[in-house]
Scaffold this motif. Sequence first.
Motif, PDB file in Angstrom:
ATOM      1  N   THR A  56       0.835  -1.199   0.000  1.00 50.96           N
ATOM      2  CA  THR A  56       0.000   0.000   0.000  1.00 50.96           C
ATOM      3  C   THR A  56       0.872   1.251   0.000  1.00 50.96           C
ATOM      4  N   MET A  57       1.968   1.184   0.746  1.00 47.00           N
ATOM      5  CA  MET A  57       2.883   2.322   0.764  1.00 47.00           C
ATOM      6  C   MET A  57       3.438   2.572  -0.637  1.00 47.00           C
ATOM      7  N   ALA A  58       3.823   1.491  -1.329  1.00 46.32           N
ATOM      8  CA  ALA A  58       4.345   1.648  -2.684  1.00 46.32           C
ATOM      9  C   ALA A  58       3.319   2.336  -3.570  1.00 46.32           C
ATOM     10  N   ASN A  98       3.801   6.045  -5.211  1.00 42.43           N
ATOM     11  CA  ASN A  98       3.671   6.163  -6.657  1.00 42.43           C
ATOM     12  C   ASN A  98       2.674   7.253  -7.038  1.00 42.43           C
ATOM     13  N   ILE A  99       1.618   7.371  -6.261  1.00 41.13           N
ATOM     14  CA  ILE A  99       0.593   8.368  -6.572  1.00 41.13           C
ATOM     15  C   ILE A  99       1.111   9.784  -6.313  1.00 41.13           C
ATOM     16  N   ASP A 100       1.823   9.951  -5.211  1.00 41.39           N
ATOM     17  CA  ASP A 100       2.307  11.287  -4.877  1.00 41.39           C
ATOM     18  C   ASP A 100       3.753  11.230  -4.386  1.00 41.39           C
ATOM     19  N   PRO A 101       4.720  11.187  -5.324  1.00 37.02           N
ATOM     20  CA  PRO A 101       6.125  11.015  -4.938  1.00 37.02           C
ATOM     21  C   PRO A 101       6.644  12.131  -4.032  1.00 37.02           C
ATOM     22  N   SER A 102       6.051  13.325  -4.116  1.00 35.40           N
ATOM     23  CA  SER A 102       6.584  14.424  -3.310  1.00 35.40           C
ATOM     24  C   SER A 102       6.367  14.187  -1.822  1.00 35.40           C
ATOM     25  N   GLN A 103       5.412  13.313  -1.482  1.00 33.53           N
ATOM     26  CA  GLN A 103       5.115  13.040  -0.075  1.00 33.53           C
ATOM     27  C   GLN A 103       5.775  11.749   0.417  1.00 33.53           C
ATOM     28  N   SER A 104       6.766  11.259  -0.337  1.00 30.27           N
ATOM     29  CA  SER A 104       7.352   9.943  -0.030  1.00 30.27           C
ATOM     30  C   SER A 104       7.661   9.758   1.448  1.00 30.27           C
ATOM     31  N   ASP A 105       8.365  10.730   2.028  1.00 31.62           N
ATOM     32  CA  ASP A 105       8.794  10.588   3.416  1.00 31.62           C
ATOM     33  C   ASP A 105       7.620  10.451   4.366  1.00 31.62           C
ATOM     34  N   ALA A 106       6.590  11.281   4.136  1.00 30.54           N
ATOM     35  CA  ALA A 106       5.423  11.237   5.012  1.00 30.54           C
ATOM     36  C   ALA A 106       4.748   9.871   4.925  1.00 30.54           C
ATOM     37  N   PHE A 107       4.612   9.355   3.693  1.00 29.53           N
ATOM     38  CA  PHE A 107       3.983   8.042   3.524  1.00 29.53           C
ATOM     39  C   PHE A 107       4.826   6.951   4.163  1.00 29.53           C
ATOM     40  N   PHE A 108       6.133   7.079   3.985  1.00 26.61           N
ATOM     41  CA  PHE A 108       7.028   6.086   4.563  1.00 26.61           C
ATOM     42  C   PHE A 108       6.850   6.034   6.083  1.00 26.61           C
ATOM     43  N   PHE A 109       6.864   7.202   6.705  1.00 23.66           N
ATOM     44  CA  PHE A 109       6.673   7.268   8.148  1.00 23.66           C
ATOM     45  C   PHE A 109       5.314   6.687   8.533  1.00 23.66           C
ATOM     46  N   TYR A 110       4.292   7.093   7.788  1.00 25.64           N
ATOM     47  CA  TYR A 110       2.936   6.658   8.117  1.00 25.64           C
ATOM     48  C   TYR A 110       2.832   5.134   8.107  1.00 25.64           C
TER      49      TYR A 110
END
Lengths: 257, 262
Positions: A37-39, A43-55
């Motif tokens: 799901t993180m991937a 993929n949908i919003d690469p600019s938020q990668s770090d936030a998604f990773f943390f989440y």
Amino acid sequence: MVRKYAALLRMKYMEMLAYRLATIVWMTGAITQPLITMAVWINIDPSQSDAFFFYFMAVIFVERMTSAWDVWELDREIREGTFSNYIIRPLHPIHWAIAENVVYKLLFLVILIPMWAGAALFVPALRVEISMSQLLLFLAAVLMGALLRFLLSYTCGLLGFWITKVAAIYSVLEVISLFLSGRIAPLSMLPPLLQQWSIFLPFRYMIGFPIDLISQAANGHEVRQGFMIASVWAVIFIMMLQWIWKAGLKKNQAVGG
Amino acid sequence: MGRYWRIFREFFRACFVEELEYRSEFLGNLVSSFFGIGIAILTIHIFFYQTDRLGGWTYADVLVLLGVFNTLKGWIDFALRPNMPRLLEHVRRGTLDYILTKPVDGMFYVSFRHLVFWRLIDVALGLGLIVYGLAEKHYMPSLVDILVFLITMASSLVLIYSLWMMLMTTSFWVIRIDDLSFIFDSFFETARFPIGMYRGWVRVILTYVLPAAVITNMPALSLLGKWNMATALIAGLLAVVFLWLARRFWRFALRSYTSASS
């Protein structure tokens, strides 16, 4: 009571050690779905990668800390009749389940926290800067989440006195919770209608709410409101559990001998 | 070959008769199948609520992919999943001896003896979703598209069977775990989405080592008319190689199987 719990905890601890391999495999088993799901989100919003990773790392952590497996155990024990062994003992069977939960989750905590800390040294996205009080609030929310999931799972399991397919019913609840607890997406990414629902249903408080606390996405009002709704659900679940337990004992006809 | 087909039909008949004992399960199974695919579509909806492309695939493309995924998952749940815990049980108790002494191939027997034919509903729903996805895209696949689709789909089934069999064979050593199938599920879940979505080494692994990409993406791409013969042939070749590996591994495991004392 304290002595009884000490004995129970020691017993469950031994049991866990006896099935080391199974414990480890089982612990790592639940991480692929959040990672996939993180991937998708990265993929949908690469600019938020770090936030998604943390989440999603937080999802894995909170999910492990709050996971509940009691419904499967109860389902099997009631169906096969071995649950009778617990009923005739002078201690309520739920205490065995509670002790088991405590032991396993402490183990997860002892393993996962250092892993997180170690990873945070190398990955800046994992670092959290929060005050002590916020950390305590987060832990309280995790505990609340664990309590809610445990109660729901145990109550469902007790339905096994009447029906044989409780595991299936519980899977349906799990799937609903997939969306409303924040496992498929951070709740703020959901359509507004689902967001509204998630506030009043119990599922958010099992996973999404603690994460909102640690990522500081919730303000003071939301935090108070969250804890209040979660407590109301906890009370509802406890009352349901007691009622079903009493009614179930009357209904119970031990299978087998 | 004909003999094995007859045995398979006999397995099917036996399980069918057994399941008919529980006719009331039909409704429950129907509901759970519809529920499952509905949830999968809802998930896609949530992703597409924030975007209009996923790894370069449009909404309709992803629906076709999901259809392929659901179809394959239906096959797994129909023929493979019910047998996994039973093999573990046989190895643990030593009752595998009874199977090995039967005049059929052991690998064939342990992998297909138990069938849960309700799960064929998932196969039907998956195919339905494929058709719906194609209609959504207004794309009519040509005969060649369909032919390539059938070839790649067959390779996918063989690939899945081989990977599953290899995992199942490890039960000769790790007998303490009740159910290994969730390891396969973890891996198979990655096949739900376009491979273009993954990056770096994850993508390399999912393409070459654990070919999730080949398993679902190839059949979907064939139906959408974006195939090329070379990759289709590679998929077929890969399937044969994996089947051979699975066979070798099974033989190897049998050699180290010492049976439980009775």
